[in-house]
Design a protein around this motif. Structure first.
Motif, PDB file in Angstrom:
ATOM      1  N   GLN A 155       0.836  -1.211   0.000  1.00 49.44           N
ATOM      2  CA  GLN A 155       0.000   0.000   0.000  1.00 49.44           C
ATOM      3  C   GLN A 155       0.866   1.254   0.000  1.00 49.44           C
ATOM      4  N   GLN A 156       1.933   1.247   0.754  1.00 52.65           N
ATOM      5  CA  GLN A 156       2.831   2.406   0.798  1.00 52.65           C
ATOM      6  C   GLN A 156       3.481   2.648  -0.563  1.00 52.65           C
ATOM      7  N   ILE A 157       3.891   1.591  -1.229  1.00 55.63           N
ATOM      8  CA  ILE A 157       4.471   1.719  -2.571  1.00 55.63           C
ATOM      9  C   ILE A 157       3.447   2.326  -3.513  1.00 55.63           C
ATOM     10  N   LEU A 158       2.232   1.826  -3.468  1.00 56.76           N
ATOM     11  CA  LEU A 158       1.170   2.357  -4.318  1.00 56.76           C
ATOM     12  C   LEU A 158       0.927   3.830  -4.027  1.00 56.76           C
ATOM     13  N   ASP A 159       0.772   4.162  -2.740  1.00 63.07           N
ATOM     14  CA  ASP A 159       0.446   5.539  -2.348  1.00 63.07           C
ATOM     15  C   ASP A 159       1.553   6.530  -2.695  1.00 63.07           C
ATOM     16  N   ASP A 191      -6.189   6.984  -9.690  1.00 59.85           N
ATOM     17  CA  ASP A 191      -7.152   5.901  -9.482  1.00 59.85           C
ATOM     18  C   ASP A 191      -6.496   4.516  -9.386  1.00 59.85           C
ATOM     19  N   ALA A 192      -5.183   4.476  -9.217  1.00 65.33           N
ATOM     20  CA  ALA A 192      -4.472   3.196  -9.136  1.00 65.33           C
ATOM     21  C   ALA A 192      -4.941   2.402  -7.920  1.00 65.33           C
ATOM     22  N   ARG A 193      -4.980   1.085  -8.093  1.00 65.06           N
ATOM     23  CA  ARG A 193      -5.366   0.177  -7.014  1.00 65.06           C
ATOM     24  C   ARG A 193      -4.348  -0.941  -6.925  1.00 65.06           C
ATOM     25  N   LEU A 194      -4.268  -1.543  -5.757  1.00 65.77           N
ATOM     26  CA  LEU A 194      -3.405  -2.703  -5.604  1.00 65.77           C
ATOM     27  C   LEU A 194      -3.915  -3.849  -6.469  1.00 65.77           C
TER      28      LEU A 194
END
Length: 86
Positions: free
Chosen positions: A12-16, A25-28
Motif C-alpha cells: 500500500q505504501q508503494i502504491l500511495d 485511481d491506481a489500485r493494488l
C-alpha cells in the motif's frame, strides 16, 4: 522464505507514494494473472492467498524465517533500469 519476504513488502505504501502521484485511481493488484475488474479477478483473489500479504507483518515474517532456519536471507530484485519508476 518467499512468504516471509511477501509479508514485509509495503504494498500500500508503494502504491500511495510511487504510483498514485502519477495515476490517482491506481489500485493494488492481488493477482498476477487477472487485472482488477476483469472477469475472473475477484474469483482468483478469493483463492490465491493474496489476502495473507495485504498488510506488513514483520513478526510473522520472522516466525517464517525461524521455521525455515534462515537467519539472514538475501533478496535479489530484477528490474528495468531504464524505467525511472522501477
Amino acid at each position: 522464505v518467499r512468504e516471509a519476504f511477501l509479508k514485509v513488502v509495503p504494498r500500500q505504501q508503494i502504491l500511495d507514494e510511487l504510483i498514485k502521484p502519477l495515476q490517482k485511481d491506481a489500485r493494488l493488484r492481488s493477482s498476477q494473472v487477472f487485472l482488477p475488474g476483469s472477469d475472473g479477478y475477484a474469483r482468483a483473489v478469493k483463492v490465491n492467498g493474496s489476502a495473507g500479504y495485504a498488510r506488513v507483518d514483520v513478526s510473522e515474517a520472522r516466525a517464517l524465517l525461524a521455521k525455515a532456519k534462515v537467519a539472514g536471507p538475501q533478496v535479489c530484485i530484477l528490474f528495468d533500469p531504464s524505467n525511472p519508476r522501477r
